[in-house]
Design a protein around this motif. Sequence first.
Motif, mmCIF file in Angstrom:
data_model
loop_
_atom_site.group_PDB
_atom_site.id
_atom_site.type_symbol
_atom_site.label_atom_id
_atom_site.label_comp_id
_atom_site.label_asym_id
_atom_site.label_seq_id
_atom_site.Cartn_x
_atom_site.Cartn_y
_atom_site.Cartn_z
ATOM 1 N N ARG A 127 0.850 -1.191 0.000
ATOM 2 C CA ARG A 127 0.000 0.000 0.000
ATOM 3 C C ARG A 127 0.881 1.235 0.000
ATOM 4 O O ARG A 127 1.868 1.308 0.730
ATOM 5 N N TRP A 128 0.488 2.213 -0.797
ATOM 6 C CA TRP A 128 1.253 3.452 -0.933
ATOM 7 C C TRP A 128 0.949 4.420 0.201
ATOM 8 O O TRP A 128 -0.155 4.428 0.750
ATOM 9 N N ASP A 129 1.906 5.281 0.477
ATOM 10 C CA ASP A 129 1.704 6.421 1.375
ATOM 11 C C ASP A 129 1.014 7.506 0.547
ATOM 12 O O ASP A 129 1.637 8.459 0.080
ATOM 13 N N MET A 130 -0.294 7.302 0.321
ATOM 14 C CA MET A 130 -1.057 8.183 -0.546
ATOM 15 C C MET A 130 -2.494 8.226 -0.061
ATOM 16 O O MET A 130 -3.022 7.219 0.399
ATOM 17 N N THR A 131 -3.097 9.407 -0.127
ATOM 18 C CA THR A 131 -4.507 9.557 0.207
ATOM 19 C C THR A 131 -5.205 10.255 -0.956
ATOM 20 O O THR A 131 -4.576 11.011 -1.715
ATOM 21 N N ALA A 164 -8.085 12.861 -2.424
ATOM 22 C CA ALA A 164 -8.837 14.073 -2.089
ATOM 23 C C ALA A 164 -9.499 14.569 -3.376
ATOM 24 O O ALA A 164 -9.241 14.031 -4.465
ATOM 25 N N SER A 165 -10.317 15.598 -3.256
ATOM 26 C CA SER A 165 -11.047 16.089 -4.427
ATOM 27 C C SER A 165 -10.119 16.610 -5.526
ATOM 28 O O SER A 165 -10.478 16.597 -6.700
ATOM 29 N N ASP A 166 -8.899 17.030 -5.152
ATOM 30 C CA ASP A 166 -7.964 17.546 -6.161
ATOM 31 C C ASP A 166 -6.966 16.491 -6.653
ATOM 32 O O ASP A 166 -6.057 16.801 -7.413
ATOM 33 N N GLY A 167 -7.116 15.229 -6.224
ATOM 34 C CA GLY A 167 -6.254 14.165 -6.738
ATOM 35 C C GLY A 167 -5.620 13.327 -5.642
ATOM 36 O O GLY A 167 -6.040 13.350 -4.489
ATOM 37 N N GLU A 168 -4.582 12.591 -6.034
ATOM 38 C CA GLU A 168 -3.824 11.730 -5.124
ATOM 39 C C GLU A 168 -2.768 12.569 -4.400
ATOM 40 O O GLU A 168 -1.963 13.226 -5.059
ATOM 41 N N HIS A 169 -2.776 12.538 -3.078
ATOM 42 C CA HIS A 169 -1.774 13.245 -2.276
ATOM 43 C C HIS A 169 -0.752 12.223 -1.805
ATOM 44 O O HIS A 169 -1.079 11.324 -1.024
ATOM 45 N N TRP A 170 0.477 12.355 -2.272
ATOM 46 C CA TRP A 170 1.539 11.387 -1.980
ATOM 47 C C TRP A 170 2.442 11.885 -0.870
ATOM 48 O O TRP A 170 2.862 13.039 -0.861
ATOM 49 N N GLY A 171 2.788 10.967 0.044
ATOM 50 C CA GLY A 171 3.747 11.284 1.098
ATOM 51 C C GLY A 171 5.130 11.542 0.513
ATOM 52 O O GLY A 171 5.815 12.478 0.903
ATOM 53 N N CYS A 172 5.535 10.711 -0.456
ATOM 54 C CA CYS A 172 6.803 10.920 -1.155
ATOM 55 C C CYS A 172 6.827 10.028 -2.393
ATOM 56 O O CYS A 172 6.915 8.798 -2.287
ATOM 57 N N ARG A 173 6.713 10.652 -3.549
ATOM 58 C CA ARG A 173 6.769 9.944 -4.832
ATOM 59 C C ARG A 173 7.795 10.669 -5.692
ATOM 60 O O ARG A 173 7.599 11.818 -6.073
ATOM 61 N N LEU A 174 8.896 9.968 -5.971
ATOM 62 C CA LEU A 174 10.046 10.587 -6.636
ATOM 63 C C LEU A 174 10.387 9.936 -7.968
ATOM 64 O O LEU A 174 10.253 8.726 -8.122
ATOM 65 N N GLU A 175 10.867 10.764 -8.881
ATOM 66 C CA GLU A 175 11.624 10.332 -10.060
ATOM 67 C C GLU A 175 13.016 10.893 -9.845
ATOM 68 O O GLU A 175 13.198 12.111 -9.853
ATOM 69 N N ARG A 176 13.991 10.021 -9.620
ATOM 70 C CA ARG A 176 15.380 10.440 -9.392
ATOM 71 C C ARG A 176 16.161 10.275 -10.687
ATOM 72 O O ARG A 176 16.187 9.195 -11.269
ATOM 73 N N PHE A 177 16.823 11.356 -11.121
ATOM 74 C CA PHE A 177 17.543 11.367 -12.405
ATOM 75 C C PHE A 177 19.011 11.044 -12.158
ATOM 76 O O PHE A 177 19.784 11.889 -11.719
ATOM 77 N N LEU A 178 19.392 9.787 -12.443
ATOM 78 C CA LEU A 178 20.721 9.291 -12.103
ATOM 79 C C LEU A 178 21.767 9.563 -13.177
ATOM 80 O O LEU A 178 22.943 9.326 -12.950
ATOM 81 N N THR A 179 21.337 10.046 -14.333
ATOM 82 C CA THR A 179 22.256 10.321 -15.435
ATOM 83 C C THR A 179 22.421 11.825 -15.609
ATOM 84 O O THR A 179 21.433 12.559 -15.634
ATOM 85 N N ASP A 180 23.667 12.272 -15.744
ATOM 86 C CA ASP A 180 23.954 13.677 -16.019
ATOM 87 C C ASP A 180 23.846 13.892 -17.527
ATOM 88 O O ASP A 180 24.636 13.320 -18.285
ATOM 89 N N PRO A 181 22.877 14.707 -17.985
ATOM 90 C CA PRO A 181 22.708 14.927 -19.432
ATOM 91 C C PRO A 181 23.954 15.501 -20.103
ATOM 92 O O PRO A 181 24.165 15.279 -21.289
ATOM 93 N N ALA A 182 24.795 16.213 -19.335
ATOM 94 C CA ALA A 182 26.027 16.765 -19.913
ATOM 95 C C ALA A 182 27.024 15.657 -20.243
ATOM 96 O O ALA A 182 27.826 15.778 -21.170
#
Length: 166
Positions: free
Chosen positions: A124-128, A130-148
């Motif tokens: 189960r996710w740390d998410m609730t 509400a009328s404006d959508g899903e409220h996440w406790g912590c949902r990340l996209e971590r970018f591990l590659t340096d575009p340079a």
Amino acid sequence: MSMHALPQVVRREPQPYVGIAGAVTMRTIGAIADRIPEIFGWLAARGVPPAGAPFLRYRVIDMAATLRIEAGVPVAAPVPADGEVSAGELPGGRFATLDHLGRPDDLVPVTAWLLGWAAGQGLRWDMTWASDGEHWGCRLERFLTDPAEQPDLNRWQTQLAFRLRD
């Protein structure tokens, strides 16, 4: 969709960060994501080194309307906010993570796959809701590659890290 690892459940410690937040749509995520170099510049101007990979944090998600997100960069210790740059802390806890190798454009189906996998595992996710959508406790996209260092989008590595409910 190109993945090179199965999802894992890992424990992450709390992490201070600085970031820039905003409200966007699925089509305008770049308005916040493209500000990551600005955050690195802000840190450099203050002599504060980054302490990890930059990320997008999804706070509220309504895919058909508005998303409230933050572009952020981890730091070793709390830093005072200034102007549009806010200071915060990513919560610790158990996270389901999935590494993706490929274009950032492919993250929507990769995310759907991770959500389905977790449901199949009974997680189960740390998410609730509400009328404006899903409220996440912590949902990340971590970018591990340096575009340079790696301009080929097909070789970019991104890690999804979504906090689980304890």
